[in-house]
Design a protein around this motif. Sequence first.
Motif, PDB file in Angstrom:
ATOM      1  N   GLN A 141     -13.892  -7.931  -4.287  1.00 25.17           N
ATOM      2  CA  GLN A 141     -13.650  -9.069  -5.183  1.00 25.17           C
ATOM      3  C   GLN A 141     -14.954  -9.801  -5.494  1.00 25.17           C
ATOM      4  O   GLN A 141     -15.182 -10.228  -6.625  1.00 25.17           O
ATOM      5  CB  GLN A 141     -12.640 -10.032  -4.557  1.00 25.17           C
ATOM      6  N   PHE A 142     -15.800  -9.941  -4.468  1.00 26.69           N
ATOM      7  CA  PHE A 142     -17.102 -10.575  -4.702  1.00 26.69           C
ATOM      8  C   PHE A 142     -17.955  -9.743  -5.660  1.00 26.69           C
ATOM      9  O   PHE A 142     -18.616 -10.282  -6.549  1.00 26.69           O
ATOM     10  CB  PHE A 142     -17.841 -10.762  -3.366  1.00 26.69           C
ATOM     11  N   LEU A 143     -17.939  -8.423  -5.450  1.00 29.93           N
ATOM     12  CA  LEU A 143     -18.715  -7.531  -6.329  1.00 29.93           C
ATOM     13  C   LEU A 143     -18.171  -7.574  -7.753  1.00 29.93           C
ATOM     14  O   LEU A 143     -18.947  -7.545  -8.720  1.00 29.93           O
ATOM     15  CB  LEU A 143     -18.684  -6.105  -5.781  1.00 29.93           C
ATOM     16  N   ALA A 144     -16.841  -7.633  -7.871  1.00 33.27           N
ATOM     17  CA  ALA A 144     -16.230  -7.715  -9.197  1.00 33.27           C
ATOM     18  C   ALA A 144     -16.652  -9.002  -9.906  1.00 33.27           C
ATOM     19  O   ALA A 144     -16.987  -8.995 -11.099  1.00 33.27           O
ATOM     20  CB  ALA A 144     -14.704  -7.650  -9.077  1.00 33.27           C
ATOM     21  N   PHE A 145     -16.658 -10.110  -9.163  1.00 41.18           N
ATOM     22  CA  PHE A 145     -17.030 -11.388  -9.759  1.00 41.18           C
ATOM     23  C   PHE A 145     -18.516 -11.417 -10.118  1.00 41.18           C
ATOM     24  O   PHE A 145     -18.916 -11.994 -11.134  1.00 41.18           O
ATOM     25  CB  PHE A 145     -16.688 -12.532  -8.809  1.00 41.18           C
ATOM     26  N   ALA A 146     -19.348 -10.771  -9.285  1.00 40.69           N
ATOM     27  CA  ALA A 146     -20.782 -10.682  -9.589  1.00 40.69           C
ATOM     28  C   ALA A 146     -21.013  -9.896 -10.878  1.00 40.69           C
ATOM     29  O   ALA A 146     -21.827 -10.290 -11.735  1.00 40.69           O
ATOM     30  CB  ALA A 146     -21.523 -10.030  -8.423  1.00 40.69           C
ATOM     31  N   ALA A 147     -20.295  -8.770 -11.026  1.00 40.61           N
ATOM     32  CA  ALA A 147     -20.402  -7.982 -12.254  1.00 40.61           C
ATOM     33  C   ALA A 147     -19.870  -8.767 -13.454  1.00 40.61           C
ATOM     34  O   ALA A 147     -20.418  -8.689 -14.558  1.00 40.61           O
ATOM     35  CB  ALA A 147     -19.629  -6.671 -12.094  1.00 40.61           C
ATOM     36  N   TYR A 148     -18.810  -9.544 -13.216  1.00 40.72           N
ATOM     37  CA  TYR A 148     -18.218 -10.371 -14.269  1.00 40.72           C
ATOM     38  C   TYR A 148     -19.223 -11.404 -14.772  1.00 40.72           C
ATOM     39  O   TYR A 148     -19.376 -11.602 -15.991  1.00 40.72           O
ATOM     40  CB  TYR A 148     -16.971 -11.058 -13.703  1.00 40.72           C
ATOM     41  N   ILE A 149     -19.931 -12.078 -13.863  1.00 38.48           N
ATOM     42  CA  ILE A 149     -20.929 -13.074 -14.258  1.00 38.48           C
ATOM     43  C   ILE A 149     -22.078 -12.412 -15.023  1.00 38.48           C
ATOM     44  O   ILE A 149     -22.541 -12.918 -16.053  1.00 38.48           O
ATOM     45  CB  ILE A 149     -21.466 -13.832 -13.022  1.00 38.48           C
TER      46      ILE A 149
END
Length: 443
Positions: free
Chosen positions: A72-80
């Motif tokens: 989830q953290f990696l997904a949010f990092a990619a999202y940003i």
Amino acid sequence: MLLDFHSEIYSWIRGGIFVLFIYHLLIFFQNKSKLYLYYSLYLLAVTIYLLQHVVYKTIYQDLYLYINFSIQFLAFAAYISFARELLDTRSHLIKWDRYFEIATTALLILAPIFVIIQMVLGYEYQEKAFTIISPIISLFTIASYVVIYKKIKDNSAFYFIIASVLYVLLANVSFVEVFTGKTFFTDLGVQPMFFVYLGTILQCVIFSVIIGFIIKRIEQKSKNAEIRLAVKLKEMEELKMTALQSQMNPHFLFNSLNSINNFVLKNEIEKASDYITKFSKLIRVILNSSSSPTSTLSEELGILSLYVKLEQMRVNGGFDYIVNIDPKLNLENIKVPPLFLQPFIENAIWHGIMKKEGEKIIELTIKEDNGKVLFIIKDNGVGIDKVKAQTHVMSEKRKFFGAKATENRIRILYQNQGVHIETKDISSETETGTKVLISFPLK
């Protein structure tokens, strides 16, 4: 159907997101744009996160104890990172973009930390840590949406916020499970995570549409730039032609004024008056045509006729001027540079027949030849080879300037496509002369 994660609707959503991941990853490999790279990484992380419900009660179940929060953290990092490229925050949000960069770094650090927490302390401590961190992430996300909405006045930013908020709202519906229990949803015939699935697919579809609009906008800008470049190139070509024309006109005017001066010195008043009358008429026509880089062939031949009449007065004994025109040609539809034939006729007069005794003839033939318009200027003068031999040691500046300038103007007008200009000596044992061949596309 909405209770079983293996049902078609859940499978279609996971499959659709995975297909979007493959599609945008392939686009990244083609154009190397980070926009597609970050978006494809975001889609991959979301796909992996959603697969946890499929691998339940399998050998991979324990794996998600380690990667559930990290992914989830990696997904949010990619999202940003995707948002920074999509909205060009480096240009539009210079100060706030720094916060995006810090947040991305923090998320990338948290991902391995949560794996370590699972290895050392267990999943329960991951949940506690996530409970502390998630409100911070939520507040930062809300603040970012407000800043983007206020600072970036663009449709892409507006729809980005709509898609993101839609996902957050639906994801929070699933989060209600923490307070109500899972049975609240199952009694309604739906899994709590269904709303996360729904928010995710809606968000991904809107993001893909935004990217499509951006691609279309870039293509349109590219087309507009190409059109502007074509216009500028055309303007440059017209300026070149005008410059060459402005150089040619003084060349011709000097010779004509010199002829008037000779008539006056010889006290040939009537000839001088007649010459001035024809000369003034020719000047008026030239001035009218000088405002445009092109004229019709019909107008060109009219100007040429006036010019030849002036030259016939200047040459001792005069000369015959014969014009043959193919009746199939529409002279009004053929565009040519103004005065483009005059320098070749001038050369035929002053470098050809002027140095010849006896009958002097210049013949102009215009005809169609394999989709081109062909001009043949033929004189029975001394021949260009003899002229070149006589002028070999002279300065370069005296080498038929007008004809060379006109040749450049024709090539500019037709972009050097299908343009052919040739000058050759046709002298033999029985006759002398020069022939000039000019051809270009018949438009």
